[in-house]
Design a protein around this motif. Structure first.
Motif, short mmCIF file in Angstrom:
data_model
loop_
_atom_site.label_atom_id
_atom_site.label_comp_id
_atom_site.label_asym_id
_atom_site.label_seq_id
_atom_site.Cartn_x
_atom_site.Cartn_y
_atom_site.Cartn_z
N VAL A 43 0.88 -1.17 0.00
CA VAL A 43 0.00 0.00 0.00
C VAL A 43 0.91 1.22 0.00
O VAL A 43 1.69 1.42 0.92
CB VAL A 43 -0.94 0.02 1.23
N TRP A 44 0.81 2.02 -1.06
CA TRP A 44 1.63 3.23 -1.21
C TRP A 44 0.71 4.44 -1.20
O TRP A 44 -0.07 4.65 -2.13
CB TRP A 44 2.42 3.16 -2.50
N THR A 45 0.80 5.22 -0.14
CA THR A 45 -0.02 6.42 0.00
C THR A 45 0.82 7.63 -0.34
O THR A 45 1.84 7.88 0.31
CB THR A 45 -0.57 6.55 1.44
N MET A 46 0.40 8.36 -1.37
CA MET A 46 1.01 9.63 -1.72
C MET A 46 0.09 10.70 -1.15
O MET A 46 -0.97 10.98 -1.72
CB MET A 46 1.19 9.73 -3.23
N VAL A 47 0.49 11.22 0.00
CA VAL A 47 -0.37 12.11 0.77
C VAL A 47 -0.82 13.30 -0.07
O VAL A 47 -0.01 13.95 -0.72
CB VAL A 47 0.35 12.56 2.06
N GLY A 85 11.16 2.53 8.68
CA GLY A 85 12.27 3.32 8.17
C GLY A 85 11.77 4.59 7.51
O GLY A 85 10.57 4.71 7.21
N ALA A 86 12.68 5.53 7.29
CA ALA A 86 12.33 6.79 6.64
C ALA A 86 13.52 7.30 5.85
O ALA A 86 14.67 7.09 6.23
CB ALA A 86 11.91 7.82 7.68
N PHE A 101 11.23 15.32 -0.83
CA PHE A 101 10.40 14.18 -0.45
C PHE A 101 10.79 13.64 0.92
O PHE A 101 11.93 13.77 1.36
CB PHE A 101 10.51 13.06 -1.49
N SER A 102 9.81 13.06 1.57
CA SER A 102 10.01 12.26 2.78
C SER A 102 9.16 11.02 2.61
O SER A 102 7.95 11.12 2.37
CB SER A 102 9.58 13.01 4.04
N ASP A 103 9.79 9.86 2.69
CA ASP A 103 9.10 8.59 2.55
C ASP A 103 9.24 7.81 3.84
O ASP A 103 10.33 7.71 4.40
CB ASP A 103 9.69 7.77 1.40
N PHE A 104 8.12 7.26 4.30
CA PHE A 104 8.09 6.44 5.50
C PHE A 104 7.71 5.02 5.08
O PHE A 104 6.75 4.82 4.35
CB PHE A 104 7.10 7.01 6.51
N SER A 120 4.31 8.65 1.32
CA SER A 120 5.19 9.64 0.68
C SER A 120 4.59 11.03 0.79
O SER A 120 3.41 11.25 0.53
CB SER A 120 5.36 9.32 -0.81
N TYR A 121 5.47 11.96 1.19
CA TYR A 121 5.14 13.38 1.20
C TYR A 121 6.08 14.03 0.18
O TYR A 121 7.30 13.91 0.30
CB TYR A 121 5.40 13.99 2.58
#
Length: 125
Positions: A43-47, A85-86, A101-104, A120-121
């Motif tokens: 599940v990949w959420t692109m905020v 992780g981030a 970008f910031s990915d968690f 992902s932000y």
């Protein structure tokens, strides 16, 4: 070929090294490495944009993104602990646009490198 700039030392931590490699694969458009690194039920959420569910949908999204060529990928920080992780940094595109970008990430378990969720932000700078 995208230039890769690492501002963090990922040595001595296999999971940090993996996340560095995962983000480098984004910059280089290495679709196989990316899709091999996620679970079938990813599940990949692109905020603020969309959520992608499942490996096939993830593959299609990555393939579309790979069409936008990256000039440079700057990885600022990579942090891991347990099954999380981030990573944050900047993607500089060939067309001149830049994105911070910031990915968690969440892994299948604390020992695995199979990614189950990504949040992902991304903002254009």
């Amino acid at each position: 070929m995208a230039k890769i700039t690492l501002k963090t030392d990922c040595g001595h931590s296999p999971k940090r090294e993996f996340l560095k490699d995962f983000n480098v694969a984004f910059g280089k458009g290495n679709i196989k490495f990316l899709t091999d690194s996620v679970t079938d039920d990813i599940v990949w959420t692109m905020v603020g944009d969309k959520t992608i569910t499942g490996k096939e949908s993830f593959f299609m999204a990555i393939r579309t993104m790979a069409e936008q060529k990256v000039a440079e990928c700057v990885i600022e920080k990579v942090i891991t602990h347990g099954k999380e992780g981030a990573v944050n940094g900047i993607m500089k595109m060939v067309n001149g646009k830049e994105y911070a970008f910031s990915d968690f990430y969440e892994f299948k378990n604390s020992k695995a490198t199979d990614i189950t969720t990504i949040t992902s932000y991304v903002i254009q700078i």
